[in-house]
Design a protein around this motif. Structure first.
Motif, PDB file in Angstrom:
ATOM      1  N   ASN A   1     -11.178  -0.697   9.387  1.00 11.63           N
ATOM      2  CA  ASN A   1     -11.855  -1.484   9.553  1.00 11.63           C
ATOM      3  C   ASN A   1     -12.966  -1.400  10.304  1.00 11.63           C
ATOM      4  OD1 ASN A   1     -10.939  -3.040   7.453  1.00 11.63           O
ATOM      5  ND2 ASN A   1      -9.689  -4.305   8.491  1.00 11.63           N
TER       6      ASN A   1
ATOM      7  N   ASP B   1       0.766  -1.098  -0.038  1.00 11.50           N
ATOM      8  CA  ASP B   1      -0.013   0.420   0.204  1.00 11.50           C
ATOM      9  C   ASP B   1       0.722   1.283   0.086  1.00 11.50           C
ATOM     10  OD1 ASP B   1      -1.908  -1.845   0.626  1.00 11.50           O
ATOM     11  OD2 ASP B   1      -2.335  -1.468   2.571  1.00 11.50           O
TER      12      ASP B   1
ATOM     13  N   MET C   1     -15.311   0.951   3.409  1.00  8.49           N
ATOM     14  CA  MET C   1     -14.454   2.031   3.959  1.00  8.49           C
ATOM     15  C   MET C   1     -14.308   3.169   3.440  1.00  8.49           C
ATOM     16  SD  MET C   1     -13.874  -1.171   4.613  1.00  8.49           S
ATOM     17  CE  MET C   1     -12.001  -0.483   5.422  1.00  8.49           C
TER      18      MET C   1
ATOM     19  N   ALA D   1     -12.966   0.418  -1.480  1.00  7.56           N
ATOM     20  CA  ALA D   1     -12.607  -0.672  -1.401  1.00  7.56           C
ATOM     21  C   ALA D   1     -12.972  -1.464  -2.813  1.00  7.56           C
ATOM     22  CB  ALA D   1     -14.179  -1.800  -0.753  1.00  7.56           C
TER      23      ALA D   1
ATOM     24  N   LYS E   1      -8.339  -4.370  -0.804  1.00 14.38           N
ATOM     25  CA  LYS E   1      -9.655  -4.972   0.599  1.00 14.38           C
ATOM     26  C   LYS E   1      -9.668  -6.673  -0.240  1.00 14.38           C
ATOM     27  CE  LYS E   1      -9.806  -0.818   1.580  1.00 14.38           C
ATOM     28  NZ  LYS E   1      -7.845  -0.653   2.157  1.00 14.38           N
ATOM     29  N   ASN E   2      -8.640  -7.842   1.091  1.00 10.06           N
ATOM     30  CA  ASN E   2      -8.513  -8.685   0.900  1.00 10.06           C
ATOM     31  C   ASN E   2     -10.610  -9.740   1.626  1.00 10.06           C
ATOM     32  OD1 ASN E   2      -6.008  -9.224  -0.315  1.00 10.06           O
ATOM     33  ND2 ASN E   2      -5.566  -8.243   1.986  1.00 10.06           N
ATOM     34  N   LYS E   3     -11.152  -8.560   1.530  1.00  9.08           N
ATOM     35  CA  LYS E   3     -12.404  -9.097   2.855  1.00  9.08           C
ATOM     36  C   LYS E   3     -13.024  -9.678   1.279  1.00  9.08           C
ATOM     37  CE  LYS E   3     -12.899  -5.727   5.000  1.00  9.08           C
ATOM     38  NZ  LYS E   3     -11.404  -4.626   5.348  1.00  9.08           N
TER      39      LYS E   3
ATOM     40  N   HIS F   1      -2.181   6.240   2.535  1.00 11.44           N
ATOM     41  CA  HIS F   1      -3.069   5.901   3.598  1.00 11.44           C
ATOM     42  C   HIS F   1      -3.307   7.179   5.742  1.00 11.44           C
ATOM     43  CE1 HIS F   1      -4.523   3.615   7.259  1.00 11.44           C
ATOM     44  NE2 HIS F   1      -3.376   4.168   7.559  1.00 11.44           N
TER      45      HIS F   1
ATOM     46  N   MET G   1     -19.310  -2.178  -1.711  1.00  9.65           N
ATOM     47  CA  MET G   1     -18.778  -1.720  -1.190  1.00  9.65           C
ATOM     48  C   MET G   1     -18.971  -0.138  -1.189  1.00  9.65           C
ATOM     49  SD  MET G   1     -16.106  -2.792  -3.563  1.00  9.65           S
ATOM     50  CE  MET G   1     -16.868  -3.954  -3.881  1.00  9.65           C
TER      51      MET G   1
ATOM     52  N   GLY H   1     -12.982  -8.970   8.776  1.00 10.37           N
ATOM     53  CA  GLY H   1     -11.598  -7.595   8.733  1.00 10.37           C
ATOM     54  C   GLY H   1     -10.503  -8.030  10.236  1.00 10.37           C
TER      55      GLY H   1
ATOM     56  N   ALA I   1     -18.605  -3.806   2.591  1.00 10.37           N
ATOM     57  CA  ALA I   1     -16.918  -3.020   2.516  1.00 10.37           C
ATOM     58  C   ALA I   1     -17.128  -1.661   2.484  1.00 10.37           C
ATOM     59  CB  ALA I   1     -15.800  -3.520   1.219  1.00 10.37           C
TER      60      ALA I   1
END
Length: 397
Positions: free
Chosen positions: A222, A122, A289, A315, A296-298, A127, A311, A215, A287
């Motif tokens: 999250n 990332d 977010m 996401a 997003k692995n979720k 972020h 989402m 998550g 998701a």
């Protein structure tokens, strides 16, 4: 002759306890098809049998203050990591080096590494900038701004020195290209993958309409996503589906997440042994977010068991969403509530979205991601593309 790769991770490579380790473990396993790998990591936080350990050419662990992770403040461990990396270069003469986020700052030292690919995973700068959206108070916002500035300076230096750099999503790549425009053509997107499960025709879903969110529940993006969903979106869904459940499942829930279970229809499940069971019982996942970066692995994990995901656009980073899945990308709380409520109320649409989700997962495998990364590594090392070795190489004692 199979080329040798030196790989260095800032986390233990096994067992999988977070998204960073998930990426490292799965890429390494797939890269063994094209490379002999010398791996340097912190030791695992607990004894665990890693299925691919015997197939690595060498696995060396660097002791750290905190089990399983290399902390920025742990200067002794950083010195040990630097010495271990230099020794591995001298001993094994790797054709290329793969540094994950954290140890990629070794590029700033004079270690005489071979041609190096840094996998930032990332963009930390992105972020931090997104944290500004949800940070309250002038003092707190200034602290986030300083952090974003520091990360921008570090990421610019790292990307400039690397022979190639990768991230999981397009948004992350765009930020790094702006930070280091002279290195823009060396920055690539290599998304995460997933291992698709069987599609069970929705036979295992819960009798009540069930929405899931999964998550790490001690991770701030999250936490923000779950709390805002319960505050802004869930009441709108309950108004249309009074018997619906919202299941929040994941590791180490913080107190603010645990308190969500006091709200109507909300359940919080901590440290479940098999997240796939939670996902399969859900009708669809969300998701929502509002911060964070990367992939997003979720989303991939829900798709893998054939569960659609509603989402926000954040996401969708790195997923190249199209087809029916694109119909579930919302623009805000009201839009997200409407999409979720609509799918919960239409079994045919749920079935259509479920099949599309499972198909999407099948096209996003770890092997495909590793193949793209291997191509970049061979390109910077000047190694010709050759035949993969059967079984990913011989077992090693």
């Amino acid at each position: 002759m199979t080329p040798t790769l030196l790989a260095v991770s800032g986390f233990h490579a096994w067992p999988v306890t977070n998204g960073y380790v998930l990426r490292v473990a799965n890429l390494l396993e797939a890269l063994l098809e094209w490379w002999e790998i010398v791996l340097i990591t912190p030791p695992p936080p607990e004894p665990s049998e890693w299925p691919i350990a015997g197939r690595l050419r060498e696995w060396r662990c660097v002791e750290t203050e905190c089990p399983g992770i290399l902390l920025a403040s742990d200067t002794d461990a950083w010195e040990r990591l630097s010495r271990a990396s230099a020794a591995a270069v001298s001993e094994f003469r790797p054709a290329a080096c793969l540094l994950w986020s954290g140890p990629d700052s070794l590029l700033l030292d004079d270690l005489r590494l071979p041609p190096t690919l840094v996998d930032r995973i990332d963009a930390a700068t992105l972020h931090e900038w997104r944290r500004m959206r949800t940070t309250r108070g002038i003092r707190n916002r200034l602290a986030v701004l300083r952090s974003a500035t520091d990360w921008a300076r570090l990421e610019r230096q790292i990307v400039r020195r690397a022979a190639a750099a990768t991230v999981v999503g397009g948004a992350d790549a765009r930020v790094l290209r702006r930070l280091a425009p002279e290195a823009a053509d060396r920055i690539s997107v290599v998304p995460n993958g997933v291992k698709p499960e069987r599609f069970d025709e929705l036979s295992s879903i819960h009798p009540r309409p069930t929405v899931t969110f999964t998550g790490g529940l001690n991770y701030s993006p999250n936490i923000e996503a779950a709390c805002q969903f319960v505050e802004q979106v869930w009441p709108r869904i309950l108004a249309l589906h009074p018997t619906a459940r919202f299941v929040v499942a994941g590791r180490r829930p913080r107190p603010e997440v645990v308190r969500l279970a006091e709200r109507p229809g909300v359940e919080v499940v901590a440290d479940v042994p098999d997240m796939r069971r939670v996902l399969r019982e859900g009708w669809l996942s969300v998701a929502p977010m509002v911060s964070g970066s990367g992939i997003k692995n979720k989303v991939l994990e829900a798709w893998a068991v054939g569960r659609p995901v509603a989402m926000y656009e954040i996401a969708a980073n790195g997923l190249d969403i199209d087809g029916p899945a694109a119909d579930l990308v919302a623009t805000g709380p009201e839009s997200l509530a409407s999409l979720v409520a609509s799918v919960l109320g239409d079994r045919d649409e749920l079935e259509r979205q479920a099949r599309a989700a499972h198909l999407a997962a099948r096209s996003r495998t770890w092997k495909a991601s590793a193949r793209a990364m291997s191509h970049l590594l061979k390109q910077i090392a000047g190694v010709c593309e050759g035949e993969a070795r059967p079984g990913g190489g011989p077992p090693r004692a």
